[in-house]
Design a protein around this motif. Structure first.
Motif, mmCIF file in Angstrom:
data_model
loop_
_atom_site.group_PDB
_atom_site.id
_atom_site.type_symbol
_atom_site.label_atom_id
_atom_site.label_comp_id
_atom_site.label_asym_id
_atom_site.label_seq_id
_atom_site.Cartn_x
_atom_site.Cartn_y
_atom_site.Cartn_z
ATOM 1 N N ARG A 1 87.335 9.720 14.634
ATOM 2 C CA ARG A 1 88.457 10.317 13.884
ATOM 3 C C ARG A 1 88.483 11.836 13.965
ATOM 4 O O ARG A 1 89.530 12.427 14.221
ATOM 5 C CB ARG A 1 88.364 9.908 12.399
ATOM 6 N N HIS B 1 89.793 12.594 17.620
ATOM 7 C CA HIS B 1 91.125 12.518 17.011
ATOM 8 C C HIS B 1 91.800 11.165 17.234
ATOM 9 O O HIS B 1 93.017 11.078 17.333
ATOM 10 C CB HIS B 1 92.015 13.683 17.482
ATOM 11 N N THR C 1 92.607 8.673 15.234
ATOM 12 C CA THR C 1 92.668 8.428 13.793
ATOM 13 C C THR C 1 93.236 7.055 13.441
ATOM 14 O O THR C 1 93.448 6.760 12.270
ATOM 15 C CB THR C 1 93.495 9.524 13.104
ATOM 16 N N GLY C 2 93.462 6.237 14.458
ATOM 17 C CA GLY C 2 93.897 4.872 14.173
ATOM 18 C C GLY C 2 92.815 4.103 13.429
ATOM 19 O O GLY C 2 93.116 3.235 12.606
ATOM 20 N N THR C 3 91.568 4.408 13.692
ATOM 21 C CA THR C 3 90.457 3.776 12.979
ATOM 22 C C THR C 3 90.338 4.455 11.614
ATOM 23 O O THR C 3 90.262 5.680 11.546
ATOM 24 C CB THR C 3 89.150 3.943 13.782
ATOM 25 N N LYS C 4 90.378 3.663 10.552
ATOM 26 C CA LYS C 4 90.527 4.245 9.214
ATOM 27 C C LYS C 4 89.225 4.309 8.438
ATOM 28 O O LYS C 4 88.362 3.447 8.574
ATOM 29 C CB LYS C 4 91.543 3.430 8.404
ATOM 30 N N LYS C 5 89.148 5.325 7.573
ATOM 31 C CA LYS C 5 88.028 5.416 6.633
ATOM 32 C C LYS C 5 88.526 4.974 5.263
ATOM 33 O O LYS C 5 89.285 5.684 4.612
ATOM 34 C CB LYS C 5 87.487 6.843 6.571
ATOM 35 N N ILE D 1 91.811 0.633 17.987
ATOM 36 C CA ILE D 1 93.191 0.145 17.916
ATOM 37 C C ILE D 1 94.057 0.807 18.990
ATOM 38 O O ILE D 1 94.946 0.165 19.561
ATOM 39 C CB ILE D 1 93.762 0.368 16.490
ATOM 40 N N GLU D 2 93.758 2.074 19.282
ATOM 41 C CA GLU D 2 94.565 2.781 20.292
ATOM 42 C C GLU D 2 94.345 2.180 21.679
ATOM 43 O O GLU D 2 95.186 2.339 22.572
ATOM 44 C CB GLU D 2 94.207 4.270 20.327
ATOM 45 N N TYR E 1 97.153 0.766 6.149
ATOM 46 C CA TYR E 1 95.881 1.491 6.258
ATOM 47 C C TYR E 1 94.719 0.583 6.667
ATOM 48 O O TYR E 1 93.830 1.012 7.388
ATOM 49 C CB TYR E 1 95.572 2.207 4.939
ATOM 50 N N THR F 1 95.232 -2.004 8.491
ATOM 51 C CA THR F 1 95.790 -2.773 9.599
ATOM 52 C C THR F 1 95.027 -2.636 10.917
ATOM 53 O O THR F 1 94.724 -3.658 11.552
ATOM 54 C CB THR F 1 97.274 -2.388 9.785
ATOM 55 N N PRO F 2 94.692 -1.413 11.366
ATOM 56 C CA PRO F 2 93.932 -1.341 12.620
ATOM 57 C C PRO F 2 92.624 -2.122 12.549
ATOM 58 O O PRO F 2 92.250 -2.801 13.514
ATOM 59 C CB PRO F 2 93.690 0.168 12.776
#
Lengths: 197, 735
Positions: free
Chosen positions: A56, A60, A62-66, A103-104, A129, A131-132
């Protein structure tokens, strides 16, 4: 068992560059190389950096969420060497030489992965949020079932493993969706599983 | 546009785009991870530093001494902000506690410091070096212990007043059948998946905040008050919000601390509340104790109904308005409600999805089930006997539309209600005791002023701009559908831009008012744009028909885009409401049906089936509306079976303050869910003739689960959540 496991973890990263000796007060950094979505990436990272933050904050992606940073919610799920993991629970430097799919890497807005497409069609999300993580997990779950890896609800360990709603629900239970899209997510994953035959 | 007469036929009624179950227009971005949330705006300003929040280690008292020097000297640290560095701060009018403690501490995990560093790891490590000495004070943390001192809530809000109609005491005493029971609901947490997060950047006196907030204009207003700077100097950008449920209605500490951190560091700073900090640092749904009394005739007509609720909050806070649905849901000539508020020093209580009705119906609809049993009546028949088409407190005031009866009838047929055994504990499926339960869903329809700007360019692209937010509700999509319908284009020709305070002020997302009100605002702006288009094309706007990308009047037909050939056309307006919501009670209705199985030996409850039948005006998009309802049903299932913030009554904090300790439903807990929307339009609500569904869906679910558990086991648990320990010792013999 436990001690052996812990020891085994150390030689597991022989390729990781030795920590750089640094001047007083500066963070200890190390170089780590990995393939991310098919692209080789090398980063010089503070050794405390999680794989999640490497993705992230440094790449960058940022599709992978915290969502929690503590392995409690599943929002950070990525696929490492074919297996889904919580990327917040592994330090980046422990992942020398691995292949990461985020996810990207599954698909793009103009070329969705079948699982991404099914999530849109079945409205398998609301705020988006978790979802990925749900999608990476779902893709890996179907592979796990295909590979014959049992779950808590698998009744017969010797019979050929089948995709069922109960299996999907059980195996995705590490991915929390507070918006409560579960019913639709199961429909999306079942849809993809059905098409895969 | 002033909406003060019932809506007549209008272009929305064509239903070419509105009312269709379209996929979300923001869906592809969300499923590819390219929808960017507050903490992910890497490229909007250079040089972003990281903030890490330190929360107070006591619930009440003072900071005696704080040594931040070790943190300041730690590697990578740029600045440390405490109340001392922050200088004078005011409090926004929607906050009860201050967002930065010091020297007073008002609640546990109230922020005491922010450390700003070059990296997240450095900020986190440095924050752990701050030494704080506290002088803890005695606090009140136990609602039941504080109940006796609870007072009538203060303030001018008439909805907080005690209500009395007729002679409740006399009628209750005289009633041949009566119930007098007390129910409790616990403190609950929103636990949205995206933690509160903000990136703050100063440019001279001007502050830009990329944040995650449901109500953009409230955020700007309260931030301006807090910092003592003009509102015009603040811009909030909140394009994607990873869940809110009321937890992101208000300015929270991440926003303030990011701004203060950025000022101290002279650089942009981003801050996210750490998950273990969130539950005590932010707001929660307060626990309640509710006493319900119902008296009926022998035939089941309610003659007396009373609902009293006790809840607690910090000094200056408000009550959980758990009695409000009881004023409107059932008939009965003699009635009273009252709320009492205890001062507690737990973290701030505030709105969570369907504040009031969600916990209120968990009690009321269980009481109705109990009363039906006392009467020997079917629980649905008992409710329908006491249905009303008018406000029971003011019979001259009708409901704008109320089809609760049809919700029950449609639902009972679909769910197989007739197969329910009236006697509990009768249905066995192997080790499982099986039961079904029902409850009414009720939530008021609130209408809010809402503005939008809509423009048309020479390519025929329609762009909508409003500060409305999409918290997962589907705002992007239904706003796009509204503009497409009004301008007669496909949704692929509409661009929707949300969540920016540079856009017209909208209703925002809260109280299930967002869908109807924000689309009504877009409707108003589109009417203006239609007039501008018609004028440009030399057509009488009242005769113009906008369809298929063309504008027709009489036998003339012109391409819509041609109106913008000489330059874009814009329409901007705000929908405002007259008194239709006062002359008519506007509410949404539903019926929840639930089947559970309870393990005869372990008392573990599993939900097997769930159905909601909703009557909520026009459904703008059945796909996204259904998702709102199933999501709310899921949260309701959590409230019934597992969600509870455990209070440490000595130290005054919520112990299970993360997603491992605060249990919410997971995939394995939730079965397939079915939702039916009755086909209806409510012309009193807005030109859209829609109402809200996002909160209706949670209203009553908890009681339906509880009633199903009773039907399965014969064990009545009035203390939510209904965990197995409360059932186990009272279960029927497992034999």
């Amino acid at each position: 068992m436990v001690a052996a496991g812990a020891c085994a973890a150390l030689p597991a990263m022989p390729g990781a560059a030795r920590a750089q000796p640094v001047s007083r007060g500066e963070p200890v950094t190390a170089s780590v190389s990995m393939s991310v979505n098919g692209e080789n990436r090398t980063l010089q990272l503070d050794t405390r950096t999680t794989l999640l933050d490497a993705l992230r904050e440094h790449l960058h992606l940022t599709g992978t969420k915290k969502g929690c940073d503590h392995g409690q919610c599943g929002a950070c799920t990525v696929i490492v060497d074919g297996q889904r993991i919580n990327s917040c629970l592994t330090l980046a430097i422990m992942n020398q030489g691995v292949q990461v799919t985020t996810i990207e890497g599954l698909g793009t807005v103009d070329d969705l992965h079948p699982m991404q497409e099914a999530f849109v069609k079945h409205d398998g999300f609301q705020c988006g949020y978790c979802t990925p993580g749900q999608i990476c997990s779902s893709v890996a779950v179907l592979d796990e079932i295909k590979a014959g890896i049992p779950s808590h609800v698998t009744a017969d360990l010797t019979a050929p493993m089948a995709v069922s709603e109960a299996e999907i629900r059980e195996r995705l239970s590490g991915n929390i969706c507070r918006c409560g899209a579960y019913s639709n997510i199961v429909a999306a994953v079942s849809d993809v599983a059905g098409r895969q035959g | 546009m002033k909406f003060d007469k019932p809506a007549a036929d209008n272009p929305i009624d064509r239903l070419q785009v509105v009312g269709k179950p379209l996929d979300r227009i923001d869906g592809p971005r969300k499923v590819t991870g390219t929808a960017r949330y507050a903490y992910e705006q890497h490229d909007v300003v250079p040089g972003q530093a990281y903030g890490y929040v330190l929360g107070a280690g006591i619930a009440k008292g003072r900071i005696g001494a704080m040594d931040v020097e070790p943190a300041r000297r730690a590697p990578g640290v740029i600045a440390v902000v405490t109340a001392k560095e922050a200088g004078a701060l005011k409090k926004g009018k929607r906050n009860t506690a201050r967002l930065l403690a010091g020297p007073e501490v008002e609640h546990y995990h109230q922020a005491v410091a922010l450390v700003v560093a070059e990296s997240f790891e450095q900020a986190r490590a440095a924050a752990s070096l701050i030494k704080v000495e506290y002088a803890a004070a005695e606090g009140a943390f136990d609602l039941k212990a504080a109940m006796n001192e609870a007072k009538k809530p203060e303030g001018d809000d008439p909805s907080l007043d005690d209500t009395k109609v007729g002679d409740f005491a006399g009628a209750f005493a005289a009633a041949p059948v009566k119930l007098d029971e007390t129910y409790t609901t616990p403190d609950e947490s929103h636990a949205m998946m995206e933690p509160h997060a903000t990136l703050a950047a100063w440019e001279g006196e001007r502050l830009t905040l990329w944040t995650s907030n449901q109500m953009v204009d409230w955020g700007v207003t309260d931030m301006a008050t807090t910092l003592g700077i003009p509102k015009e100097n603040i811009r909030i950008v909140s394009p994607f919000i990873g869940g809110g449920f009321g937890g992101k209605l208000f300015l929270r500490s991440d926003v303030l601390l990011a701004a203060l951190g950025a000022r101290a560091a002279r650089r942009p700073v981003k801050v996210t509340l750490q998950r273990p900090l969130m539950i005590n640092n932010t707001t929660h749904r307060p626990a309640t104790v509710q006493r319900i009394r119902i008296g009926t005739t022998g035939e089941g007509k309610i003659t007396a109904i009373a609902h009293e609720s006790w809840s607690g909050d910090l000094p200056g806070g408000g009550p959980e308005v758990a009695v409000q649905q009881t004023r409107l849901l059932y008939a009965g000539a003699n009635r009273m409600t009252a709320m009492r508020l205890a001062e507690l020093d737990l973290p701030e209580g505030n709105a969570m999805r369907a504040p009031g009705e969600a916990p209120g119906l968990m009690a009321l609809e269980m009481a109705m089930d109990e009363m039906a049993e006392k009467l020997g009546m079917d629980p649905i028949a008992f409710r329908l006997l006491n249905d009303t088409q008018v406000d029971p407190e003011k019979p001259e005031r009708p409901f704008s539309m109320r089809r609760l009866d049809e919700c029950f009838r449609v639902g009972s047929e679909r769910f197989g209600w007739s197969r329910r055994s009236a006697r509990p504990g009768q249905q066995r499926d192997g080790n499982w005791l099986v039961g079904i339960g029902v409850a009414a869903a009720f939530r008021n329809n609130l209408v809010m002023k809402s503005g939008a700007r809509v423009s048309l360019d020479a390519q025929g692209i329609v762009t909508v701009e409003t500060d409305m937010t999409d918290i997962g509700t589907g705002s992007y999509t239904i706003i796009g559908q509204t503009a497409a319908e009004m301008l007669g284009v496909g949704i692929d020709k509409v661009v929707v831009k949300l969540g920016d305070s540079a856009f017209p002020v909208s209703a925002g997302s809260g109280g299930q008012w967002g869908g109807n009100s924000s689309t009504a605002g877009v409707y108003a702006a589109c009417v203006k744009l239609r007039e501008a288009v018609a004028q440009k094309l030399g057509i009488n706007s009242t005769e113009a028909i906008f369809a298929n990308g063309e504008v027709k009047a009489g036998n003339r037909s012109l391409p819509l885009a041609s109106a913008a050939e000489a330059g874009p056309l814009t329409g901007e307006d705000t929908i405002e409401y007259g008194d239709l919501d006062k002359t008519h009670q506007q509410s949404t209705f539903g019926a929840h049906f639930v089947e559970v199985a309870v393990d005869a030996a372990t008392a573990e409850t599993r939900i097997r089936r769930m159905l909601a039948v909703c009557a909520a005006g026009r459904i703008l998009n059945p796909k996204t509306a259904r998702s709102q309802v199933i999501g709310a049903m899921t949260m309701g299932a959590g409230a019934a079976l597992m969600e509870e913030l455990a209070v440490d009554k000595r130290r005054g904090f919520f112990v299970n303050h993360d997603l491992a300790g605060y249990e919410v439903p997971v995939h394995a807990d939730i079965p397939h869910q079915e939702v039916v929307f009755l086909d209806e339009t409510d012309p009193m609500s807005s030109p859209m003739k829609a109402k809200g569904v996002g909160e209706l869906g949670i209203c009553g679910v908890g009681a339906a689960v509880a009633n199903a558990i009773y039907n399965a086991t014969g064990v009545r648990v009035r203390d939510y959540p209904i965990t197995l320990d409360k059932l186990l010792t009272r279960m029927p013999d497992a034999a």
